[in-house]
Motif scaffolding. Structure first.
Motif, PDB file in Angstrom:
ATOM      1  N   LEU B  18       0.812  -1.222   0.000  1.00 13.90           N
ATOM      2  CA  LEU B  18       0.000   0.000   0.000  1.00 13.90           C
ATOM      3  C   LEU B  18       0.850   1.279   0.000  1.00 13.90           C
ATOM      4  CD1 LEU B  18      -2.834  -1.000   2.529  1.00 13.90           C
ATOM      5  CD2 LEU B  18      -2.796  -1.270   0.056  1.00 13.90           C
ATOM      6  N   SER B  19       2.138   1.093  -0.161  1.00 10.56           N
ATOM      7  CA  SER B  19       3.083   2.225  -0.154  1.00 10.56           C
ATOM      8  C   SER B  19       2.871   3.128   1.064  1.00 10.56           C
ATOM      9  CB  SER B  19       2.928   3.071  -1.431  1.00 10.56           C
ATOM     10  OG  SER B  19       2.981   2.267  -2.549  1.00 10.56           O
ATOM     11  N   MET B  20       2.958   2.525   2.235  1.00  8.06           N
ATOM     12  CA  MET B  20       2.741   3.286   3.478  1.00  8.06           C
ATOM     13  C   MET B  20       3.905   3.080   4.415  1.00  8.06           C
ATOM     14  SD  MET B  20      -1.183   2.413   4.384  1.00  8.06           S
ATOM     15  CE  MET B  20      -1.271   3.582   5.724  1.00  8.06           C
ATOM     16  N   ASN B  30      -8.177  -1.423   9.810  1.00  2.75           N
ATOM     17  CA  ASN B  30      -8.985  -2.173   8.842  1.00  2.75           C
ATOM     18  C   ASN B  30      -8.403  -1.914   7.447  1.00  2.75           C
ATOM     19  OD1 ASN B  30     -11.230  -2.315   6.765  1.00  2.75           O
ATOM     20  ND2 ASN B  30     -12.285  -3.168   8.541  1.00  2.75           N
ATOM     21  N   ILE B  32      -9.612  -1.870   4.505  1.00  3.27           N
ATOM     22  CA  ILE B  32     -10.362  -0.981   3.597  1.00  3.27           C
ATOM     23  C   ILE B  32     -10.642   0.369   4.250  1.00  3.27           C
ATOM     24  CG2 ILE B  32     -12.478  -0.711   2.261  1.00  3.27           C
ATOM     25  CD1 ILE B  32     -12.625  -3.840   2.241  1.00  3.27           C
ATOM     26  N   PHE B  33     -11.236   0.313   5.444  1.00  4.47           N
ATOM     27  CA  PHE B  33     -11.720   1.540   6.074  1.00  4.47           C
ATOM     28  C   PHE B  33     -10.582   2.450   6.530  1.00  4.47           C
ATOM     29  CE2 PHE B  33     -13.544   3.883   9.749  1.00  4.47           C
ATOM     30  CZ  PHE B  33     -14.490   4.608   9.034  1.00  4.47           C
ATOM     31  N   ASP B  34      -9.504   1.825   7.083  1.00  4.84           N
ATOM     32  CA  ASP B  34      -8.405   2.648   7.616  1.00  4.84           C
ATOM     33  C   ASP B  34      -7.244   2.801   6.631  1.00  4.84           C
ATOM     34  OD1 ASP B  34      -9.552   3.000  10.279  1.00  4.84           O
ATOM     35  OD2 ASP B  34      -9.204   0.844  10.507  1.00  4.84           O
ATOM     36  N   LEU B  35      -6.996   1.741   5.886  1.00  2.81           N
ATOM     37  CA  LEU B  35      -5.810   1.780   5.021  1.00  2.81           C
ATOM     38  C   LEU B  35      -6.165   2.021   3.553  1.00  2.81           C
ATOM     39  CD1 LEU B  35      -3.903  -1.237   6.655  1.00  2.81           C
ATOM     40  CD2 LEU B  35      -3.767   1.180   7.251  1.00  2.81           C
ATOM     41  N   GLY B  36      -7.442   1.968   3.250  1.00  3.83           N
ATOM     42  CA  GLY B  36      -7.896   2.311   1.896  1.00  3.83           C
ATOM     43  C   GLY B  36      -7.508   1.311   0.826  1.00  3.83           C
ATOM     44  N   ASP B  38      -7.875  -1.207  -2.060  1.00  2.00           N
ATOM     45  CA  ASP B  38      -8.951  -1.525  -3.002  1.00  2.00           C
ATOM     46  C   ASP B  38      -8.892  -3.025  -3.308  1.00  2.00           C
ATOM     47  OD1 ASP B  38      -6.954  -1.915  -4.921  1.00  2.00           O
ATOM     48  OD2 ASP B  38      -7.146   0.116  -5.719  1.00  2.00           O
ATOM     49  N   GLN B  41      -5.541  -4.350  -4.607  1.00  5.41           N
ATOM     50  CA  GLN B  41      -4.500  -4.361  -3.565  1.00  5.41           C
ATOM     51  C   GLN B  41      -4.754  -5.477  -2.545  1.00  5.41           C
ATOM     52  OE1 GLN B  41      -5.163  -0.276  -2.648  1.00  5.41           O
ATOM     53  NE2 GLN B  41      -3.217   0.393  -3.559  1.00  5.41           N
ATOM     54  N   GLN B  66     -10.276  -8.757   7.817  1.00  4.33           N
ATOM     55  CA  GLN B  66     -10.564  -7.313   7.811  1.00  4.33           C
ATOM     56  C   GLN B  66      -9.428  -6.452   8.367  1.00  4.33           C
ATOM     57  OE1 GLN B  66     -13.999  -5.526   7.927  1.00  4.33           O
ATOM     58  NE2 GLN B  66     -14.959  -7.129   6.714  1.00  4.33           N
TER      59      GLN B  66
END
Lengths: 703, 79
Positions: B18-20, B30, B32-36, B38, B41, B66
Motif C-alpha cells: 500500500l506504499s505506506m 482495517n 479498507i476503512f483505515d488503510l484504503g 482496493d 491491492q 478485515q
C-alpha cells in the motif's frame, strides 16, 4: 428530508482517485455539476483529490456536514456510517451494494445500518442505489454515478432500480425531458418510496411524480400516500410496477383465490388510489410530458391540424376510440380557415392544410383552432413532404403555444427527416409523439385525471344492520377449533349477521325436520349436505335442486346421505341444509381475498361462463366507497347484462354494491378471514334485492 | 514463529503493497476503512503474505480478513 436534497455541505465517504469507479465518479459528478455547497472528500489513503483536501475519516473534517454519501464496500460501510453519526451528520445516501439483495449475510449488514441510523437519529436513502439528483439551480446536486445531469424540469422520478435510472436519464436527456428530483432509493432500508412521495408532494419544483417499483411492500400505505398527494397537491402519480405475471394464483384454494392474480389486484388498487399505472417507460414519459408541459384540457374536444389526409384520419380514429371527440368549429373559425387556406384544403375538423403547406398555413389554422370555444386542445400532425419546411413549422408551433390556456400536442410522423423539427418541439416543451395513438391516450389520461380531481372521494359508508355481537360469537366459534375451512351454513350465518341476504332455510338433522323446514319456507327447495370435510358438495352428489314436495324431500334426504357416505366415508355429516330455491335471477360471485400487500380485497364477477371462461371479474381494496363498489360492477363486461339487455329487466345492482360494502366491513373487522366466496349470489330484478346461494370461508389459523 | 514477529512482518508487507510507512499501520487497522486498500491491492496483499511466509493461503478466506491483527492470526494458522 430537506437536508438530503438541499445540503450546504457534502462528504463523499470512501472516495478515491480511480476514474471509472463509483467512489471516484460520484465525487466527480458533484464537482462537475457545480454543486453550490462545500464538498469534503473522505478517503483513507489520499491527501487530496482533484485539488481538494481529502480527510482520512469523516470525523476529521473540521466543519459541519449536512449530507454524507457513502461509497465504501458493504463490509466496512457500517464503520463509515457510525463515524457519520458521531460527527452529527443527519442525512446519508448509501450507494454501496451487497445488502439485502445478496441474501442473509447482506440482510444482516443492512439491519446493522438501520440500527446505527436509529442510534444517531439519522435518515438515509439506499443502500444499493444510484444516488440522488437535485436540478434546482440553487443546489445543482448530482450525488449519483449517472453519466450526466438531466435538464431542470418539473418531473420528480423515484426508482427502486438503480440501473434503470441510467437508462431513463439517457432517454430523457435525448428528448429534453427535465427533472426536479431524480431519486434512486434502492433497498429502501430507511427512507421508503412512501416517504419520498410525501416529500415530492410538498416539493414546489415537482409537478408530476413518476415511480418505478419492483415490489409493493405496503400497498395500503402506497394507496394512502398516492391519494394524499393527488388530493392535497393535485400532482399526478404515474407508476410502472414490474412483475405482472403471477403463477401463484392457480395454487389458491377457493374460487376467489384462483381468479385473483396479484397483478390484477395491483391494477385495481392503483386505479382506486388514482395512480396512473403505465406498462413501460415510453408510455410513462408520453403521459408525463403531457402533464408536465401543457395546461390540462377542460374537456375532450380536439382540433386536428394536418398536412395529409391519411394521418388525419388515423388521428381521428385514435381520438374517437380513446374517448375524445372532434370539436365542431364555429362559423367564425370556418370563415378564417377558408380565407387562410387554399380551396382544396379541408376546413372542417380534421383540418387538412394540404401537402404543400408552409408554416403560414399551419400558424393560421392552429391560431383559429385555439380561438374556437369548442376546441379544448390542438393536435398538430405533420408528414415530411418535399416542400414541407419542418423546422420552421416546429418553431411556429412553439411560438403559438406560448401563453395558451389550451394544450397543444404534436406528431411529426417519420424519423430521420423530422428529427430536427422534433428536437425543436421537445426543447420548447411541446409534447411530441411518434404515433397519434400515444398522443390521444396521453390527452385522455390528462383530461381524465383532472376531471377526477374535481370529484372528491366520498367517505366510506357506515353499514347499518350489522349484529356485531352475534357475528363475534359466530366468528369466535369458527376460529375456536383450529379449522381453516368453514362450510356453508356457518359462513352464511356470519354473513347474515353482517346484513347480507341469507337464503330462507335451515340446517335439518332429520328427515322430519327437513320436511318441516321445506313446508315452512315453501317449495321448491334446494337440499345440500353439510360437513366440515366436504368442500365440493356436488362432487359427492350432495346437492339436489327443484324439490317440490314433502315426499321428494324425504327421498332427497336419504339419497344425499347415502351418496356422501359412499363417496366420502370419513366425512362427518352434520345434516342437510334445506333452503328456498330462487329462480328468475342472475348468478354472480362475490368474494374476499387477503393480499399480502394490499390487505382485504373484494372480488365481483358474473357467474357461470363469464367467470370460468372469460375471467370477467373485478377487484377493489376494502373499504370501498359506494361509488367504488359501483365502479367495480361497471368495470366488468357483465355489467351490460345486469343493466338489462334485449328487453330483460335490469337486475338489482344496488344490492350487489351494498353486499360488496358489507363484505368489505367484514373483511376489515376480521383479519383472520383469508378468503371468502359467495358463489353463487342470486341477484333479483331491480329493487328486489339478492340472496346468497352458497358460501364458504377459509381462515388463517396463525392470526 | 512468535505472534509478534508475524505481526511485524504482516505490517511490512502491507506497507510495501500500500506504499505506506509501517509506523502508520496500527494492529487494529482495517484494510479498507483505515488503510484504503482496493480490491486489487487486497489480492496483492494475500500474494504478499504467501511469499513472505512461504505458505499457500485459502484465497477466499484470506480476502475476508478485515484487520492487521486478523491477518496475523490467519497467517499464524499456516506457519
Amino acid at each position: 428530508m430537506e437536508t438530503l436534497f438541499h445540503p450546504k455541505s457534502v462528504a463523499v465517504v470512501g472516495t478515491n482517485k480511480v476514474k471509472g469507479t463509483v467512489p471516484h465518479d460520484i465525487l466527480d459528478n458533484i464537482l462537475k455539476t457545480d454543486f453550490e455547497g462545500v464538498v469534503y472528500p473522505v478517503s483513507p489513503r489520499e491527501k487530496s483529490i482533484k485539488g481538494i483536501k481529502a480527510y482520512k475519516y469523516v470525523v476529521d473534517v473540521p466543519d459541519d456536514i449536512d449530507l454524507a454519501i457513502l461509497v465504501f464496500p458493504s463490509s466496512v460501510c457500517h464503520m463509515a456510517l457510525e463515524q457519520c453519526g458521531q460527527k452529527g451528520i443527519k442525512a446519508a445516501i448509501i450507494i454501496s451494494a451487497g445488502y439485502k439483495e445478496v441474501g442473509e449475510a447482506g440482510l444482516a449488514r443492512e439491519k446493522q445500518l438501520i440500527e446505527i441510523a436509529r442510534k444517531y437519529n439519522m435518515s438515509f436513502i439506499g443502500p444499493n442505489c444510484l444516488g440522488v439528483i437535485n436540478t434546482d439551480s440553487r443546489i445543482n446536486l448530482n450525488a449519483s454515478f449517472a453519466r450526466e445531469m438531466p435538464e431542470t424540469g418539473n418531473i420528480g422520478f423515484l426508482s427502486q432500480s438503480g440501473a434503470l435510472c441510467t437508462a431513463v436519464l439517457d432517454y430523457a436527456i435525448a428528448k429534453h425531458i427535465g427533472f426536479s428530483k431524480f431519486i434512486s432509493f434502492g433497498n429502501k432500508a430507511d427512507i421508503s418510496e412512501i416517504d419520498l412521495l410525501y416529500y415530492l408532494m410538498e416539493d414546489e419544483a415537482t409537478k408530476v411524480i413518476l415511480m418505478y417499483l419492483e415490489e409493493v411492500s405496503d400497498g395500503r400505505a402506497l394507496m394512502q400516500a398516492a391519494r394524499d398527494v393527488i388530493e392535497k397537491s393535485g400532482k399526478p402519480v404515474l407508476v410502472i410496477k414490474s412483475g405482472r405475471t403471477d403463477e401463484g394464483a392457480s395454487a389458491a384454494a377457493s374460487h376467489t383465490g384462483s381468479l385473483t392474480g396479484k397483478d390484477e389486484i395491483c391494477d385495481a388498487a392503483f386505479e382506486q388510489a388514482g395512480i396512473i399505472r403505465c406498462n413501460n417507460l415510453e408510455e410513462m414519459f408520453n403521459k408525463a410530458i403531457a402533464f408536465a408541459y401543457q395546461p390540462p384540457p377542460v374537456a375532450e374536444k380536439v382540433a386536428i391540424i394536418t398536412n395529409a389526409g391519411g394521418p388525419g384520419v388515423l388521428t381521428t380514429d385514435a381520438a374517437i376510440s380513446n374517448g375524445l371527440r372532434l370539436a365542431r368549429f364555429s362559423e367564425e373559425t370556418t370563415k378564417i380557415l377558408k380565407s387562410a387556406l387554399p380551396a382544396t384544403a379541408n376546413i372542417n375538423n380534421p383540418v387538412d392544410v394540404i401537402g404543400d403547406a408552409r408554416a403560414d398555413r399551419y400558424t393560421a389554422a392552429i391560431q383559429a383552432a385555439f380561438e374556437d370555444d369548442d376546441v379544448d386542445g390542438v393536435f398538430v400532425i405533420l408528414t415530411p413532404q418535399s416542400m414541407t419546411d419542418i423546422d420552421t413549422i416546429a418553431t411556429e408551433v412553439t411560438k403559438i403555444a406560448e401563453g395558451q390556456t389550451k394544450p397543444i400536442y404534436a406528431s411529426f410522423m417519420g424519423a430521420r427527416d423530422v428529427a430536427s423539427g422534433v428536437n425543436i418541439l421537445q426543447k420548447h416543451k411541446i409534447p411530441h409523439y411518434t404515433l397519434p395513438e400515444s398522443m390521444c391516450i396521453s390527452f385522455r389520461t390528462v383530461h381524465h385525471f383532472h376531471s377526477s380531481l374535481k370529484q372528491k372521494r366520498a367517505g366510506v359508508p357506515t353499514m347499518d344492520r350489522i349484529q356485531a355481537e352475534l357475528a363475534k360469537g359466530l366468528m369466535d366459534k369458527a376460529l375456536s377449533n383450529g379449522r381453516e375451512y368453514i362450510p356453508e351454513v356457518e359462513t352464511i350465518e356470519i354473513l347474515k349477521a353482517y346484513g347480507l341476504p341469507a337464503p330462507q332455510g335451515k340446517l335439518a338433522t332429520s328427515v322430519e325436520e327437513a320436511v318441516e323446514v321445506a313446508e315452512q319456507i315453501g317449495y321448491p327447495v334446494v337440499m345440500k349436505v353439510v360437513s366440515d370435510q366436504i368442500i365440493h358438495k356436488s362432487e359427492v352428489k350432495g346437492v339436489e335442486l327443484s324439490i317440490k314436495s314433502a315426499e321428494d324431500v324425504k327421498a332427497a334426504y336419504q339419497r344425499i346421505h347415502e351418496n356422501a357416505t359412499a363417496r366420502m366415508p370419513e366425512a362427518t355429516i352434520k345434516g342437510i341444509y334445506v333452503i328456498k330455491m330462487i329462480s328468475g335471477s342472475e348468478e354472480i360471485i362475490l368474494g374476499i381475498k387477503r393480499d399480502p400487500s394490499f390487505g382485504p380485497v373484494l372480488m365481483f364477477g358474473l357467474g357461470g361462463i363469464f367467470v370460468e371462461v372469460f375471467k370477467d371479474v373485478s377487484f377493489g381494496v376494502a373499504p370501498l366507497t359506494l361509488e367504488e363498489a359501483h365502479d367495480m360492477i361497471k368495470k366488468t363486461r357483465a355489467y351490460k347484462i345486469l343493466k338489462g339487455i334485449r328487453g330483460l329487466a335490469p337486475r338489482d345492482i344496488d344490492a350487489i354494491a351494498e353486499a360488496l360494502l358489507r363484505l368489505g366491513q367484514l373483511a376489515l373487522d376480521y383479519p383472520q378471514i383469508e378468503e371468502l366466496d359467495i358463489n353463487p349470489m342470486f341477484v333479483l330484478d331491480e329493487g328486489q334485492g339478492s340472496v346468497i346461494g352458497d358460501a364458504r370461508m377459509i381462515l388463517n389459523k396463525t392470526l | 514463529m512468535e505472534k509478534s514477529e508475524i505481526l511485524s512482518r504482516v505490517k511490512e508487507v502491507v506497507g510495501q503493497v500500500l506504499s505506506m510507512d509501517v509506523s502508520e499501520i496500527t494492529d487494529e487497522a482495517n484494510f479498507i476503512f483505515d488503510l484504503g486498500a482496493d480490491s486489487m491491492q487486497s489480492v496483492e496483499l494475500v500474494a504478499g503474505f504467501e511469499e513472505e511466509f512461504d505458505v499457500e493461503l485459502d484465497q477466499d478466506k484470506a480476502l475476508e480478513v478485515q484487520t492487521i491483527n486478523d491477518a496475523a492470526n490467519f497467517v499464524a494458522e499456516y506457519v
